[in-house]
Design an enzyme around this catalytic site. Structure first.
Site, PDB file in Angstrom:
ATOM      1  N   LYS A 198       6.749 -14.868  22.800  1.00  0.00           N
ATOM      2  CA  LYS A 198       7.093 -13.897  23.934  1.00  0.00           C
ATOM      3  C   LYS A 198       7.177 -14.346  25.245  1.00  0.00           C
ATOM      4  CE  LYS A 198       5.796  -9.506  25.769  1.00  0.00           C
ATOM      5  NZ  LYS A 198       5.276  -8.105  25.452  1.00  0.00           N
ATOM      6  N   ARG A 208       9.446  -1.298  31.485  1.00  0.00           N
ATOM      7  CA  ARG A 208       8.288  -1.441  32.448  1.00  0.00           C
ATOM      8  C   ARG A 208       8.460  -0.098  33.121  1.00  0.00           C
ATOM      9  NH1 ARG A 208       7.060  -7.510  34.076  1.00  0.00           N
ATOM     10  NH2 ARG A 208       6.813  -8.068  31.706  1.00  0.00           N
ATOM     11  N   ARG A 220       2.710 -11.456  34.657  1.00  0.00           N
ATOM     12  CA  ARG A 220       2.193 -11.647  33.100  1.00  0.00           C
ATOM     13  C   ARG A 220       2.184 -13.110  32.878  1.00  0.00           C
ATOM     14  NH1 ARG A 220       1.679  -6.498  32.192  1.00  0.00           N
ATOM     15  NH2 ARG A 220       3.490  -5.170  31.589  1.00  0.00           N
ATOM     16  N   LYS A 251      11.262 -13.079  21.423  1.00  0.00           N
ATOM     17  CA  LYS A 251      11.579 -12.027  22.379  1.00  0.00           C
ATOM     18  C   LYS A 251      11.463 -12.523  23.843  1.00  0.00           C
ATOM     19  CE  LYS A 251       9.459  -7.872  24.395  1.00  0.00           C
ATOM     20  NZ  LYS A 251       8.182  -7.242  24.525  1.00  0.00           N
TER      21      LYS A 251
HETATM   22  C1  PBG Z   1       3.897  -4.510  25.939  1.00  0.00           C
HETATM   23  C2  PBG Z   1       5.629  -4.715  25.655  1.00  0.00           C
HETATM   24  C3  PBG Z   1       6.482  -5.022  26.523  1.00  0.00           C
HETATM   25  C4  PBG Z   1       7.639  -4.917  25.547  1.00  0.00           C
HETATM   26  C5  PBG Z   1       7.374  -4.709  24.346  1.00  0.00           C
HETATM   27  N1  PBG Z   1       6.056  -4.510  24.402  1.00  0.00           N
HETATM   28  C6  PBG Z   1       6.341  -5.025  27.831  1.00  0.00           C
HETATM   29  C7  PBG Z   1       6.158  -6.350  28.770  1.00  0.00           C
HETATM   30  O1  PBG Z   1       5.490  -6.954  27.861  1.00  0.00           O
HETATM   31  O2  PBG Z   1       5.905  -6.188  29.763  1.00  0.00           O
HETATM   32  C8  PBG Z   1       9.109  -4.913  26.474  1.00  0.00           C
HETATM   33  C9  PBG Z   1      10.096  -4.502  25.504  1.00  0.00           C
HETATM   34  C10 PBG Z   1      11.507  -4.425  26.237  1.00  0.00           C
HETATM   35  O3  PBG Z   1      11.795  -4.890  27.312  1.00  0.00           O
HETATM   36  O4  PBG Z   1      12.487  -3.738  25.529  1.00  0.00           O
HETATM   37  N2  PBG Z   1       3.470  -5.767  26.278  1.00  0.00           N
END
Ligand code: PBG
Length: 331
Positions: A198, A208, A220, A251
């Site tokens: 990720k 968000r 992050r 992702k």
């Molecule tokens: C939670 C999470 C996020 C997404 C999925 N789980 C947000 C992030 O990491 O900021 C993003 C999914 C999307 O953008 O469709 N950590």
């Protein structure tokens, strides 16, 4: 002209093109991400994700029925609590938003496979994915104390009826920690899909907004991956498999197709790709302006992820895609 190889021979009719097709897609590979929120009687539109909504638990039925009718049998739930606090306590509260949503949905639609996202950022007042601690004059997310919370989150979700947990926090060692906690509670057959690879990505922007989970300070990058790195992604995927991940995810999807292929070649578990909110928003915006053909683009993006090596594709377009598969636009 003398030619032995003429690749066009196999492209001459629709039937032949379909016969030699290398990538086949099926709606059973799709996961639909869905937002649930506290309160009653509301379906709120998400501005940055036109066509996507936040549902209060009592209002989820219609969407679940539409998905099932379309042939989408899996969802991933994201909870947006009314009250956020420093410790993200609503993430593991017995009557938390996710816990109530899961039990509501599973009770009514046991055939819907419900996956729950395990993370803290939608539940913490600071919007980070774990516990903060002070280090060297600034705050950062503390890895090991966060693991204990993630264990609680996962166990509470599975107790509420979740079929599969999907940690997305990117703490080190979370897969093993969650696996151990689930096993200790008797949930050894509940699968774990890890968001293993990720990246710290601006493609999460609309999510968000949807979840009100943008960090109130900083970013992050101390836990999500640097998008310049390829080998590190393989390392993360291998580590998670070693720790017990049943499925690993890459992702975002569209700008990371190389990673989907790398991971697919490196591991022996199923690989998922998550086409995230920014990918959806871009397609919607361009289509609304008449600059692209939405349906064709959705199909091409999905097949691209499968061709790269994904066996599972999570997308806000899941319902539309299932329709396109039925119509034979792709398949
Ligand atoms: C939670 C999470 C996020 C997404 C999925 N789980 C947000 C992030 O990491 O900021 C993003 C999914 C999307 O953008 O469709 N950590």
């Amino acid at each position: 002209m003398q030619m032995i190889e003429r690749p066009r021979r196999l492209r001459s009719t629709p039937g032949l093109r379909k016969m030699v097709r290398e990538t086949r897609v099926d709606a059973s590979s799709l996961i639909y991400p869905m937002f649930v929120t506290d309160g009653i009687g509301r379906i709120e539109e998400i501005k940055a994700l036109p066509g996507q909504n936040r549902y209060t638990v009592d209002m989820t039925d219609g969407k679940i029925e539409d998905l099932l009718k379309a042939g989408v049998g899996s969802i991933m739930l994201f909870g947006i609590p009314e009250h956020k606090d420093e410790l993200g306590t609503q993430a593991y509260a017995e009557d938390g938003i996710i816990q109530r949503a899961v039990s509501h949905i599973k009770e009514r639609y046991p055939e819907m496979y419900v996956i729950t996202d395990v993370c803290m950022c939608e539940y913490t007042s600071h919007g980070h994915c774990g516990m903060l601690h002070e280090c060297g004059g600034h705050y950062d997310v503390d890895n090991d104390s966060t693991l204990e919370l993630l264990q609680k989150v996962a166990v509470s979700q599975v107790k509420a009826g979740s079929d599969m947990v999907a940690p997305s926090d990117m703490m080190d060692g979370r897969v093993r920690a969650i696996r151990e906690a689930l096993d200790a509670e008797g949930f050894s057959s509940t699968p774990l899909m890890s968001y293993a690879v990720k990246y710290a990505s601006s493609f999460y922007g609309p999510f968000r907004e949807a979840a009100g989970s943008a960090p109130t300070f900083g970013d992050r990058k101390s836990y999500q991956m640097d998008f310049h790195n390829r080998r590190e992604g393989i390392k993360e995927a291998l580590l998670d498999v070693e720790e017990g991940a049943d499925i690993v995810m890459v992702k975002p999807a569209m700008s990371y197709l190389d990673m989907i292929r790398e991971v697919r070649d490196a591991v022996n578990v199923p690989v998922a790709a998550y086409s995230v909110s920014g990918e959806y928003a871009m397609v919607k915006a361009a289509a609304a302006n008449g600059w692209i053909d939405e349906a064709s683009i959705i199909c091409e993006m999905a097949v691209g992820a499968f061709r790269a090596g994904a066996q599972i594709y999570e997308t806000y377009f899941a319902e539309e895609l299932a329709g396109y598969i039925k119509e034979g636009r792709i398949g």
